[in-house]
Design a protein around this motif. Sequence first.
Motif, PDB file in Angstrom:
ATOM      1  N   GLN A  97      21.300  48.135  29.733  1.00 59.58           N
ATOM      2  CA  GLN A  97      22.075  48.072  30.969  1.00 59.58           C
ATOM      3  C   GLN A  97      22.584  46.655  31.239  1.00 59.58           C
ATOM      4  OE1 GLN A  97      20.421  50.199  34.399  1.00 59.58           O
ATOM      5  NE2 GLN A  97      19.015  51.248  33.030  1.00 59.58           N
ATOM      6  N   ILE A  98      21.755  45.653  30.973  1.00 66.45           N
ATOM      7  CA  ILE A  98      22.165  44.264  31.172  1.00 66.45           C
ATOM      8  C   ILE A  98      23.332  43.912  30.261  1.00 66.45           C
ATOM      9  CG2 ILE A  98      21.454  41.863  30.773  1.00 66.45           C
ATOM     10  CD1 ILE A  98      18.696  42.649  31.868  1.00 66.45           C
ATOM     11  N   PHE A  99      23.246  44.338  28.995  1.00 68.50           N
ATOM     12  CA  PHE A  99      24.321  44.028  28.045  1.00 68.50           C
ATOM     13  C   PHE A  99      25.618  44.739  28.429  1.00 68.50           C
ATOM     14  CE2 PHE A  99      20.814  43.424  24.652  1.00 68.50           C
ATOM     15  CZ  PHE A  99      20.542  42.155  25.153  1.00 68.50           C
ATOM     16  N   MET A 100      25.509  45.998  28.900  1.00 71.74           N
ATOM     17  CA  MET A 100      26.696  46.731  29.326  1.00 71.74           C
ATOM     18  C   MET A 100      27.318  46.055  30.557  1.00 71.74           C
ATOM     19  SD  MET A 100      27.142  50.790  30.245  1.00 71.74           S
ATOM     20  CE  MET A 100      26.035  50.686  31.660  1.00 71.74           C
ATOM     21  N   LEU A 101      26.471  45.652  31.505  1.00 75.20           N
ATOM     22  CA  LEU A 101      26.967  44.937  32.683  1.00 75.20           C
ATOM     23  C   LEU A 101      27.564  43.588  32.293  1.00 75.20           C
ATOM     24  CD1 LEU A 101      24.122  45.736  35.234  1.00 75.20           C
ATOM     25  CD2 LEU A 101      26.522  46.390  35.456  1.00 75.20           C
ATOM     26  N   GLY A 102      26.994  42.967  31.263  1.00 80.67           N
ATOM     27  CA  GLY A 102      27.536  41.700  30.779  1.00 80.67           C
ATOM     28  C   GLY A 102      28.966  41.843  30.302  1.00 80.67           C
ATOM     29  N   VAL A 103      29.252  42.941  29.624  1.00 80.26           N
ATOM     30  CA  VAL A 103      30.629  43.207  29.185  1.00 80.26           C
ATOM     31  C   VAL A 103      31.526  43.399  30.400  1.00 80.26           C
ATOM     32  CG1 VAL A 103      32.130  44.813  27.943  1.00 80.26           C
ATOM     33  CG2 VAL A 103      29.879  44.230  27.003  1.00 80.26           C
ATOM     34  N   GLN A 104      31.081  44.245  31.331  1.00 77.05           N
ATOM     35  CA  GLN A 104      31.911  44.574  32.487  1.00 77.05           C
ATOM     36  C   GLN A 104      32.159  43.363  33.382  1.00 77.05           C
ATOM     37  OE1 GLN A 104      30.485  47.957  34.661  1.00 77.05           O
ATOM     38  NE2 GLN A 104      32.144  47.907  36.130  1.00 77.05           N
ATOM     39  N   ILE A 105      31.110  42.619  33.705  1.00 68.31           N
ATOM     40  CA  ILE A 105      31.249  41.468  34.602  1.00 68.31           C
ATOM     41  C   ILE A 105      32.176  40.422  34.003  1.00 68.31           C
ATOM     42  CG2 ILE A 105      30.000  39.471  35.534  1.00 68.31           C
ATOM     43  CD1 ILE A 105      27.647  41.367  36.038  1.00 68.31           C
ATOM     44  N   ASN A 106      32.033  40.149  32.714  1.00 68.03           N
ATOM     45  CA  ASN A 106      32.870  39.126  32.089  1.00 68.03           C
ATOM     46  C   ASN A 106      34.326  39.571  31.983  1.00 68.03           C
ATOM     47  OD1 ASN A 106      31.437  36.551  31.051  1.00 68.03           O
ATOM     48  ND2 ASN A 106      29.964  38.193  30.702  1.00 68.03           N
ATOM     49  N   LEU A 123      44.539  46.996  40.359  1.00 65.67           N
ATOM     50  CA  LEU A 123      45.072  46.050  39.386  1.00 65.67           C
ATOM     51  C   LEU A 123      44.080  45.765  38.267  1.00 65.67           C
ATOM     52  CD1 LEU A 123      46.774  43.425  41.754  1.00 65.67           C
ATOM     53  CD2 LEU A 123      47.942  44.882  40.092  1.00 65.67           C
ATOM     54  N   LEU A 124      42.801  45.643  38.643  1.00 68.98           N
ATOM     55  CA  LEU A 124      41.803  45.196  37.678  1.00 68.98           C
ATOM     56  C   LEU A 124      41.163  46.321  36.881  1.00 68.98           C
ATOM     57  CD1 LEU A 124      39.876  42.422  39.678  1.00 68.98           C
ATOM     58  CD2 LEU A 124      41.601  42.113  37.903  1.00 68.98           C
ATOM     59  N   TRP A 125      40.895  47.455  37.535  1.00 72.95           N
ATOM     60  CA  TRP A 125      40.075  48.451  36.862  1.00 72.95           C
ATOM     61  C   TRP A 125      40.716  49.058  35.614  1.00 72.95           C
ATOM     62  CZ3 TRP A 125      35.392  49.063  35.990  1.00 72.95           C
ATOM     63  CH2 TRP A 125      34.908  50.241  35.426  1.00 72.95           C
ATOM     64  N   PRO A 126      42.021  49.395  35.597  1.00 72.59           N
ATOM     65  CA  PRO A 126      42.581  49.980  34.362  1.00 72.59           C
ATOM     66  C   PRO A 126      42.394  49.093  33.131  1.00 72.59           C
ATOM     67  CG  PRO A 126      44.045  50.378  36.190  1.00 72.59           C
ATOM     68  CD  PRO A 126      43.001  49.436  36.701  1.00 72.59           C
ATOM     69  N   PRO A 127      42.733  47.772  33.175  1.00 72.68           N
ATOM     70  CA  PRO A 127      42.487  46.966  31.971  1.00 72.68           C
ATOM     71  C   PRO A 127      41.002  46.770  31.681  1.00 72.68           C
ATOM     72  CG  PRO A 127      43.308  45.572  33.758  1.00 72.68           C
ATOM     73  CD  PRO A 127      43.481  46.985  34.190  1.00 72.68           C
ATOM     74  N   VAL A 128      40.170  46.682  32.719  1.00 72.78           N
ATOM     75  CA  VAL A 128      38.724  46.558  32.492  1.00 72.78           C
ATOM     76  C   VAL A 128      38.208  47.802  31.772  1.00 72.78           C
ATOM     77  CG1 VAL A 128      36.450  46.517  33.613  1.00 72.78           C
ATOM     78  CG2 VAL A 128      38.247  44.962  34.388  1.00 72.78           C
ATOM     79  N   ALA A 129      38.599  48.976  32.263  1.00 66.99           N
ATOM     80  CA  ALA A 129      38.154  50.232  31.641  1.00 66.99           C
ATOM     81  C   ALA A 129      38.662  50.345  30.207  1.00 66.99           C
ATOM     82  CB  ALA A 129      38.651  51.420  32.467  1.00 66.99           C
ATOM     83  N   PHE A 130      39.907  49.912  29.978  1.00 65.22           N
ATOM     84  CA  PHE A 130      40.483  49.975  28.631  1.00 65.22           C
ATOM     85  C   PHE A 130      39.683  49.108  27.657  1.00 65.22           C
ATOM     86  CE2 PHE A 130      43.346  48.022  25.487  1.00 65.22           C
ATOM     87  CZ  PHE A 130      43.761  49.149  24.806  1.00 65.22           C
ATOM     88  N   PHE A 131      39.412  47.869  28.040  1.00 61.19           N
ATOM     89  CA  PHE A 131      38.701  46.966  27.135  1.00 61.19           C
ATOM     90  C   PHE A 131      37.224  47.338  27.001  1.00 61.19           C
ATOM     91  CE2 PHE A 131      42.306  44.090  28.206  1.00 61.19           C
ATOM     92  CZ  PHE A 131      42.792  43.954  26.913  1.00 61.19           C
ATOM     93  N   MET A 132      36.626  47.888  28.071  1.00 58.17           N
ATOM     94  CA  MET A 132      35.244  48.375  27.944  1.00 58.17           C
ATOM     95  C   MET A 132      35.159  49.509  26.939  1.00 58.17           C
ATOM     96  SD  MET A 132      33.373  48.272  31.655  1.00 58.17           S
ATOM     97  CE  MET A 132      31.824  48.780  30.886  1.00 58.17           C
ATOM     98  N   LYS A 133      36.150  50.401  26.984  1.00 60.52           N
ATOM     99  CA  LYS A 133      36.174  51.516  26.020  1.00 60.52           C
ATOM    100  C   LYS A 133      36.315  50.990  24.602  1.00 60.52           C
ATOM    101  CE  LYS A 133      38.438  55.938  25.102  1.00 60.52           C
ATOM    102  NZ  LYS A 133      39.502  56.884  25.537  1.00 60.52           N
ATOM    103  N   MET A 134      37.143  49.956  24.434  1.00 60.11           N
ATOM    104  CA  MET A 134      37.319  49.375  23.104  1.00 60.11           C
ATOM    105  C   MET A 134      36.036  48.711  22.598  1.00 60.11           C
ATOM    106  SD  MET A 134      41.068  47.556  23.056  1.00 60.11           S
ATOM    107  CE  MET A 134      40.675  46.867  21.437  1.00 60.11           C
ATOM    108  N   LEU A 135      35.329  48.037  23.483  1.00 63.43           N
ATOM    109  CA  LEU A 135      34.174  47.254  23.081  1.00 63.43           C
ATOM    110  C   LEU A 135      32.873  48.060  22.989  1.00 63.43           C
ATOM    111  CD1 LEU A 135      34.800  44.010  25.179  1.00 63.43           C
ATOM    112  CD2 LEU A 135      34.965  44.228  22.691  1.00 63.43           C
ATOM    113  N   LEU A 136      32.752  49.106  23.794  1.00 58.17           N
ATOM    114  CA  LEU A 136      31.457  49.796  23.896  1.00 58.17           C
ATOM    115  C   LEU A 136      31.416  51.162  23.262  1.00 58.17           C
ATOM    116  CD1 LEU A 136      30.402  48.870  27.552  1.00 58.17           C
ATOM    117  CD2 LEU A 136      29.749  47.750  25.421  1.00 58.17           C
ATOM    118  N   PHE A 137      32.570  51.776  23.007  1.00 59.52           N
ATOM    119  CA  PHE A 137      32.523  53.168  22.544  1.00 59.52           C
ATOM    120  C   PHE A 137      33.170  53.344  21.194  1.00 59.52           C
ATOM    121  CE2 PHE A 137      32.607  53.244  27.213  1.00 59.52           C
ATOM    122  CZ  PHE A 137      31.367  53.805  27.443  1.00 59.52           C
TER     123      PHE A 137
END
Length: 218
Positions: free
Chosen positions: A140-149, A204-218
């Motif tokens: 969970q910490i590592f996943m939050l680390g991706v999202q927060i950054n 403004l922020l969530w669509p690119p955050v979600a896009f890059f999280m999907k790229m990095l985590l899934f």
Amino acid sequence: MPMPHFDIAQIIREIALLAVPFLLAITCHEVAHGYMAYRLGDPTAKLAGRLTLNPLKHLDVLGTLVLVVTRMIGWAKPVPVDSRYFRDPLKGMMYVSLAGPGANFALAIIFALLYHGIMAAFGGRLLSEVAYMILEPLRQIFMLGVQINLVLGLFNLLPIPPMDGSGILAYFLPRTAVAQYLAVGRYGFLVIILLAATGMLGKLLWPPVAFFMKMLLF
């Protein structure tokens, strides 16, 4: 009318999970600004003792309180930078502005690698209770680390003075327009509050955050 229910234990748990990635994110962000300025000839951050990974040197009380309330967005004390030391002030500030978000995106990639390492450790096997109690909070910490950054990096790239994005955009504007553009910085915080209050900041922020999280985590 029923009173709202607050799960104090859950709130404390969430803050505990957020603490490490948030402190690392804001610390590396500010140190990156200061180090880039130092490499370009500005000793201001170094003389102020801000080229340190000690998060206590960078914490901002209000920014930390906002993190506690939102569980996601917060900020640190800006590192002092004196562009008069730069050979080309606008170009120097562009590099300094890029350094902070760049550090966050690098951290997001590192946290993503750690996340995948944890997932490999799970490996679909039935873990012992002790192993699960250790690995699950780390996951969970590592996943939050991706999202927060990602949030912090993209948030700071908004071209609203005095955000980092304004320092980047200013370099590409006609020189006659730079001063007027940067002068908007006195109202920048109000603009950010307005965007947050109307929900536009999240849109403004969530669509690119979600896009890059999907790229990095899934």
